[in-house]
Design a protein around this motif. Sequence first.
Motif, PDB file in Angstrom:
ATOM      1  N   THR A 135      49.490  66.818  49.175  1.00  0.00           N
ATOM      2  CA  THR A 135      48.077  67.191  49.251  1.00  0.00           C
ATOM      3  C   THR A 135      47.823  67.917  50.559  1.00  0.00           C
ATOM      4  N   ALA A 136      47.221  69.098  50.466  1.00  0.00           N
ATOM      5  CA  ALA A 136      46.876  69.888  51.647  1.00  0.00           C
ATOM      6  C   ALA A 136      45.354  69.973  51.736  1.00  0.00           C
ATOM      7  N   SER A 137      44.851  69.947  52.967  1.00  0.00           N
ATOM      8  CA  SER A 137      43.405  70.082  53.151  1.00  0.00           C
ATOM      9  C   SER A 137      43.105  70.913  54.394  1.00  0.00           C
ATOM     10  N   ALA A 138      41.952  71.562  54.364  1.00  0.00           N
ATOM     11  CA  ALA A 138      41.468  72.358  55.499  1.00  0.00           C
ATOM     12  C   ALA A 138      39.974  72.113  55.617  1.00  0.00           C
ATOM     13  N   HIS A 139      39.539  71.756  56.813  1.00  0.00           N
ATOM     14  CA  HIS A 139      38.116  71.510  57.056  1.00  0.00           C
ATOM     15  C   HIS A 139      37.739  72.147  58.383  1.00  0.00           C
ATOM     16  N   GLY A 140      36.586  72.777  58.418  1.00  0.00           N
ATOM     17  CA  GLY A 140      36.108  73.430  59.636  1.00  0.00           C
ATOM     18  C   GLY A 140      35.299  74.653  59.295  1.00  0.00           C
ATOM     19  N   SER A 141      35.595  75.764  59.987  1.00  0.00           N
ATOM     20  CA  SER A 141      34.856  77.003  59.721  1.00  0.00           C
ATOM     21  C   SER A 141      35.758  78.209  59.916  1.00  0.00           C
ATOM     22  N   HIS A 142      35.433  79.260  59.185  1.00  0.00           N
ATOM     23  CA  HIS A 142      36.118  80.545  59.336  1.00  0.00           C
ATOM     24  C   HIS A 142      35.047  81.613  59.514  1.00  0.00           C
ATOM     25  N   ARG A 143      35.046  82.208  60.715  1.00  0.00           N
ATOM     26  CA  ARG A 143      34.065  83.241  61.073  1.00  0.00           C
ATOM     27  C   ARG A 143      32.635  82.806  60.783  1.00  0.00           C
ATOM     28  N   GLY A 144      32.359  81.564  61.161  1.00  0.00           N
ATOM     29  CA  GLY A 144      31.001  81.040  61.055  1.00  0.00           C
ATOM     30  C   GLY A 144      30.661  80.413  59.712  1.00  0.00           C
ATOM     31  N   ARG A 145      31.510  80.532  58.706  1.00  0.00           N
ATOM     32  CA  ARG A 145      31.238  79.938  57.399  1.00  0.00           C
ATOM     33  C   ARG A 145      32.039  78.654  57.238  1.00  0.00           C
ATOM     34  N   GLY A 146      31.405  77.638  56.692  1.00  0.00           N
ATOM     35  CA  GLY A 146      32.060  76.351  56.502  1.00  0.00           C
ATOM     36  C   GLY A 146      33.225  76.417  55.522  1.00  0.00           C
ATOM     37  N   VAL A 147      34.269  75.663  55.823  1.00  0.00           N
ATOM     38  CA  VAL A 147      35.438  75.572  54.947  1.00  0.00           C
ATOM     39  C   VAL A 147      35.702  74.096  54.688  1.00  0.00           C
ATOM     40  N   SER A 148      35.801  73.731  53.423  1.00  0.00           N
ATOM     41  CA  SER A 148      36.177  72.386  53.016  1.00  0.00           C
ATOM     42  C   SER A 148      37.044  72.556  51.771  1.00  0.00           C
ATOM     43  N   TRP A 149      38.354  72.418  51.932  1.00  0.00           N
ATOM     44  CA  TRP A 149      39.314  72.757  50.883  1.00  0.00           C
ATOM     45  C   TRP A 149      40.358  71.653  50.784  1.00  0.00           C
ATOM     46  N   VAL A 150      40.620  71.184  49.572  1.00  0.00           N
ATOM     47  CA  VAL A 150      41.665  70.187  49.311  1.00  0.00           C
ATOM     48  C   VAL A 150      42.349  70.574  48.012  1.00  0.00           C
ATOM     49  N   LYS A 151      43.694  70.529  48.024  1.00  0.00           N
ATOM     50  CA  LYS A 151      44.426  70.873  46.812  1.00  0.00           C
ATOM     51  C   LYS A 151      45.737  70.095  46.782  1.00  0.00           C
ATOM     52  N   VAL A 152      46.124  69.648  45.584  1.00  0.00           N
ATOM     53  CA  VAL A 152      47.380  68.923  45.380  1.00  0.00           C
ATOM     54  C   VAL A 152      48.389  69.899  44.763  1.00  0.00           C
ATOM     55  N   PHE A 153      49.587  69.917  45.328  1.00  0.00           N
ATOM     56  CA  PHE A 153      50.666  70.774  44.856  1.00  0.00           C
ATOM     57  C   PHE A 153      51.791  69.895  44.321  1.00  0.00           C
ATOM     58  N   PRO A 154      52.558  70.371  43.335  1.00  0.00           N
ATOM     59  CA  PRO A 154      53.630  69.555  42.747  1.00  0.00           C
ATOM     60  C   PRO A 154      54.703  69.132  43.753  1.00  0.00           C
ATOM     61  N   ASN A 155      54.966  69.966  44.758  1.00  0.00           N
ATOM     62  CA  ASN A 155      55.958  69.631  45.779  1.00  0.00           C
ATOM     63  C   ASN A 155      55.733  70.518  47.003  1.00  0.00           C
ATOM     64  N   ARG A 156      56.469  70.258  48.051  1.00  0.00           N
ATOM     65  CA  ARG A 156      56.298  70.991  49.308  1.00  0.00           C
ATOM     66  C   ARG A 156      56.604  72.490  49.148  1.00  0.00           C
ATOM     67  N   CYS A 157      57.592  72.822  48.325  1.00  0.00           N
ATOM     68  CA  CYS A 157      57.933  74.222  48.094  1.00  0.00           C
ATOM     69  C   CYS A 157      56.760  74.975  47.464  1.00  0.00           C
ATOM     70  N   GLU A 158      56.114  74.364  46.467  1.00  0.00           N
ATOM     71  CA  GLU A 158      54.961  75.003  45.823  1.00  0.00           C
ATOM     72  C   GLU A 158      53.814  75.196  46.811  1.00  0.00           C
ATOM     73  N   LEU A 159      53.619  74.250  47.717  1.00  0.00           N
ATOM     74  CA  LEU A 159      52.613  74.401  48.776  1.00  0.00           C
ATOM     75  C   LEU A 159      52.941  75.611  49.646  1.00  0.00           C
ATOM     76  N   ASP A 160      54.187  75.720  50.049  1.00  0.00           N
ATOM     77  CA  ASP A 160      54.617  76.823  50.905  1.00  0.00           C
ATOM     78  C   ASP A 160      54.455  78.175  50.209  1.00  0.00           C
ATOM     79  N   VAL A 161      54.827  78.244  48.933  1.00  0.00           N
ATOM     80  CA  VAL A 161      54.695  79.489  48.168  1.00  0.00           C
ATOM     81  C   VAL A 161      53.229  79.902  48.047  1.00  0.00           C
ATOM     82  N   ALA A 162      52.349  78.929  47.830  1.00  0.00           N
ATOM     83  CA  ALA A 162      50.933  79.229  47.609  1.00  0.00           C
ATOM     84  C   ALA A 162      50.145  79.506  48.888  1.00  0.00           C
ATOM     85  N   THR A 163      50.606  78.967  50.017  1.00  0.00           N
ATOM     86  CA  THR A 163      49.786  79.076  51.235  1.00  0.00           C
ATOM     87  C   THR A 163      50.487  79.751  52.402  1.00  0.00           C
ATOM     88  N   GLY A 164      51.719  80.195  52.221  1.00  0.00           N
ATOM     89  CA  GLY A 164      52.426  80.898  53.297  1.00  0.00           C
ATOM     90  C   GLY A 164      52.571  80.046  54.546  1.00  0.00           C
TER      91      GLY A 164
END
Length: 136
Positions: A102-131
């Motif tokens: 499970t990966a998550s990101a919370h905070g802001s990007h250029r003044g806009r709020g970010v609240s993101w959580v996503k579950v990936f099947p494995n670490r490799c899939e996380l890396d492929v999807a998020t660089g």
Amino acid sequence: MRPFTVAVAALIALGASVPAQAADAPTRASVTAPTPKSELFLTVAESEDTWIRGVQLRCEPKPSGRHPHAALACAEIAGAAGNLNALPRLKRPCTKKYDPVTASAHGSHRGRGVSWVKVFPNRCELDVATGSVFRF
């Protein structure tokens, strides 16, 4: 006619003083607005929450924080306009082994709020999807 002459002289004097005062006042172009905040707290949790890792990533005014690839991660996030679902996917095959992450990101990007959580099947899939964003 004397009151008219006095009024005209007053308006001329007032008009002559305005440019001098305007030159002292800051113009809109010379006043810079503060850079909008870009700061995210990123986490990665292994299946069944056996471990959680997290780092602070600051992108504005320059990449910083404890992220080992801060400049690259900030560039990828900026390229996706802060939308982590729109990060460019890497072209690399992954195994089908199911070991959810499970990966998550919370905070802001250029003044806009970010609240993101996503579950990936494995670490490799996380890396492929998020660089490099969750590569810490």
